[in-house]
Design a protein around this motif. Structure first.
Motif, PDB file in Angstrom:
ATOM      1  N   ILE A  63       0.826  -1.222   0.000  1.00 17.01           N
ATOM      2  CA  ILE A  63       0.000   0.000   0.000  1.00 17.01           C
ATOM      3  C   ILE A  63       0.852   1.260   0.000  1.00 17.01           C
ATOM      4  N   PRO A  65       3.035   4.112  -0.945  1.00 16.64           N
ATOM      5  CA  PRO A  65       3.570   4.607  -2.212  1.00 16.64           C
ATOM      6  C   PRO A  65       5.076   4.824  -2.099  1.00 16.64           C
ATOM      7  N   VAL A  68       6.644   8.261  -0.848  1.00 22.53           N
ATOM      8  CA  VAL A  68       6.581   8.713   0.547  1.00 22.53           C
ATOM      9  C   VAL A  68       6.925   7.572   1.511  1.00 22.53           C
ATOM     10  N   CYS A  72       6.453   7.251   5.725  1.00 24.02           N
ATOM     11  CA  CYS A  72       5.610   6.206   6.322  1.00 24.02           C
ATOM     12  C   CYS A  72       6.413   5.368   7.312  1.00 24.02           C
ATOM     13  N   ILE A  75       6.849   7.246  10.518  1.00 21.38           N
ATOM     14  CA  ILE A  75       5.645   7.266  11.365  1.00 21.38           C
ATOM     15  C   ILE A  75       5.524   5.951  12.128  1.00 21.38           C
ATOM     16  N   THR A  79       6.014   5.602  16.212  1.00 14.18           N
ATOM     17  CA  THR A  79       4.931   5.114  17.064  1.00 14.18           C
ATOM     18  C   THR A  79       5.449   4.069  18.042  1.00 14.18           C
ATOM     19  N   VAL A  83       5.809   3.978  22.168  1.00 11.34           N
ATOM     20  CA  VAL A  83       5.270   2.870  22.972  1.00 11.34           C
ATOM     21  C   VAL A  83       6.336   2.397  23.958  1.00 11.34           C
TER      22      VAL A  83
ATOM     23  N   GLU B   3      -1.773   8.265  -7.857  1.00 14.14           N
ATOM     24  CA  GLU B   3      -0.649   8.062  -6.952  1.00 14.14           C
ATOM     25  C   GLU B   3      -0.615   9.152  -5.888  1.00 14.14           C
ATOM     26  N   MET B   6      -3.180   8.534  -3.321  1.00 16.60           N
ATOM     27  CA  MET B   6      -2.744   7.419  -2.464  1.00 16.60           C
ATOM     28  C   MET B   6      -1.785   7.899  -1.379  1.00 16.60           C
ATOM     29  N   MET B   7      -0.846   8.762  -1.798  1.00 19.92           N
ATOM     30  CA  MET B   7       0.144   9.284  -0.833  1.00 19.92           C
ATOM     31  C   MET B   7      -0.558   9.921   0.348  1.00 19.92           C
ATOM     32  N   VAL B  10      -2.657   7.276   2.422  1.00 18.07           N
ATOM     33  CA  VAL B  10      -1.847   6.372   3.248  1.00 18.07           C
ATOM     34  C   VAL B  10      -1.221   7.101   4.433  1.00 18.07           C
ATOM     35  N   LEU B  11      -0.636   8.261   4.160  1.00 11.59           N
ATOM     36  CA  LEU B  11       0.005   9.006   5.251  1.00 11.59           C
ATOM     37  C   LEU B  11      -1.011   9.420   6.308  1.00 11.59           C
ATOM     38  N   LEU B  14      -2.083   6.304   8.323  1.00 12.82           N
ATOM     39  CA  LEU B  14      -1.023   5.874   9.242  1.00 12.82           C
ATOM     40  C   LEU B  14      -0.941   6.803  10.450  1.00 12.82           C
ATOM     41  N   SER B  15      -1.009   8.116  10.196  1.00  9.91           N
ATOM     42  CA  SER B  15      -0.898   9.068  11.302  1.00  9.91           C
ATOM     43  C   SER B  15      -2.055   8.922  12.272  1.00  9.91           C
ATOM     44  N   SER B  18      -1.639   5.782  14.297  1.00 11.50           N
ATOM     45  CA  SER B  18      -0.576   5.970  15.284  1.00 11.50           C
ATOM     46  C   SER B  18      -1.066   6.823  16.444  1.00 11.50           C
ATOM     47  N   VAL B  21      -3.480   4.755  18.682  1.00 11.49           N
ATOM     48  CA  VAL B  21      -2.772   3.775  19.510  1.00 11.49           C
ATOM     49  C   VAL B  21      -2.087   4.467  20.684  1.00 11.49           C
ATOM     50  N   LEU B  22      -1.383   5.573  20.379  1.00  8.53           N
ATOM     51  CA  LEU B  22      -0.619   6.250  21.424  1.00  8.53           C
ATOM     52  C   LEU B  22      -1.527   6.878  22.468  1.00  8.53           C
TER      53      LEU B  22
END
Lengths: 200, 196
Positions: A63, A65, A68, A72, A75, A79, A83, B3, B6-7, B10-11, B14-15, B18, B21-22
């Motif tokens: 997934i 790209p 970047v 990723c 990040i 994380t 933890v 594309e 997608m960038m 995805v970013l 993910l952020s 994260s 979770v934190l």
């Protein structure tokens, strides 16, 4: 796959043992290894981050790209580092104080990012996990060895974990302070590299 | 184009993941971390300050919100009766903030003692506020109603030589602390009864 699963694991223990063969992540290697305990703590923290980030990077490699990917990875790694930091503060506060700034700095540790980029983003989950585990244990062993050596000669003691501390030399032993200072770490690392090269 | 989208997707994902979770981790570990911080950083000073108590002041504590700020109060029991509280406040020193721990004897209405916890004062001069016990010893036994000041300001505390500003800072912090204490004395008394 050119190598077997076992080989991916064991390569981290000798063939590609991080500080000596890859010569990566030297900042914490030199900074925290003033005692064996600190070395082991730092090693275990890094191992945890390595395994987790390798697994996640490997899972998400389809997934993410390409353009970047580094962002990723950072990040994901950051994380897990937080933890580790929080868990250490909650359960082993003494060690957290000793390691201090070096724990957050695992984020920019070349080994972790290097494994994500060079291995986990190209291999499947099981192999990435084995790779992370191997490299992590290798890193821990190297830090423990370096920390132990410096502590024995620099302070005359050996602390393995928590209260497991031993005094190796009689009180008359004059501690070789140079060993626990930063230049001592360089000299020690150099000598260990030299000895390792003799074996090959 | 695909594309680029997608960038961003995805970013962002993910952020968010994260962050989630934190946040949950922090929520779960917060009491533990706070406990550890008190035990390792403020703990030794509190134990030293509230000597002769039969309990552990670090575990027996309560929180009060004063001027929208949460302050920890540590309870010291003598012969099973909670008669002392200690709390930390921040004063201004020469090099920056000075953390001052004030212990109050609730029953006798006197100062039990004062300890400097954290500071950035000059070693050998201002740092003596923490390192030289004879300075902090002057506060012990003072009455709560009298203003705490250094001798040049009309008080009774003799300043550390070469570190008048630090000494003054500590005195101001203690005075502030006493003001706060008087302000919430009723609440403190009420809370203390819970520890009996």
């Amino acid at each position: 796959m050119a190598k077997s699963l076992a080989q991916e694991f064991t390569k981290g223990l000798w063939e590609e043992i991080p500080p000596f063969r890859l010569v990566l992540g030297l900042c914490p290697v030199l900074g925290v290894t003033t005692s064996m305990k600190n070395g082991i703590g730092m090693g275990l923290a890094t191992t945890f981050v390595l395994i987790c980030s390798n697994i996640l990077v490997s899972l998400l490699k389809g997934i993410i790209p390409t353009k970047v990917r580094i962002a990723c990875f950072i990040i994901i790694i950051a994380t897990f580092v937080i933890v580790v930091e929080q868990v250490m503060q909650a359960y082993v506060y003494g060690l957290f104080i000793d390691l201090g700034m070096f724990i957050p700095l695992i984020v920019v540790n070349c080994i972790v990012l290097g494994r994500a980029e060079a291995f986990a983003s190209k291999n499947n989950v099981i192999y990435s996990m084995a790779d992370g585990l191997g490299i992590g244990i290798g890193f821990t062993l190297a830090l423990a060895a370096l920390g132990g050596l410096r502590e024995i000669f620099g302070k005359g003691t050996l602390t393995v974990w928590g209260d497991m501390a031993y005094t190796l030399f009689p009180a008359s032993y004059e501690p070789f302070n140079f060993m626990v200072q930063a230049p001592g770490a360089f000299v020690c690392l150099g000598l260990m590299l030299c000895i390792m090269n003799l074996f090959d | 184009m695909k594309e680029k989208i997608m960038m961003v997707v995805v970013l962002t994902m993910l952020s968010c993941l994260s962050g989630g979770v934190l946040a949950s981790l922090e929520k779960n570990l917060k009491p533990n971390i706070e406990n550890n911080k008190l035990k390792f950083v403020v703990g030794p000073a509190i134990k030293d300050l509230l000597t002769g108590t039969s309990n552990d002041p670090v575990t027996d504590r309560f929180k009060l919100t004063i001027d929208e700020k949460e302050t920890n109060f540590f309870v010291g029991k003598v012969d099973g009766v909670p008669s002392m509280v200690a709390f930390e406040l921040i004063g201004k020193g020469y090099g920056g903030n000075v953390g001052v721990l004030v212990g109050v004897n609730v029953k006798e209405k006197t100062i039990k003692g004062v300890r400097v916890t954290t500071h950035q004062e000059t070693p050998g001069l201002g740092a003596n506020a923490k390192d030289d016990p004879s300075f902090s010893a002057q506060f012990a036994g003072l009455e709560l109603d009298k203003p705490v000041k250094v001798i040049p300001d009309g008080g009774g505390i003799s300043a550390i030589s070469g570190a008048t500003i630090t000494s003054r800072g500590v005195c101001t912090a203690v005075s502030m602390g006493l003001e706060t204490y008087k302000q919430v004395e009723a609440d403190i008394q009420k809370k203390l009864q819970e520890f009996e």
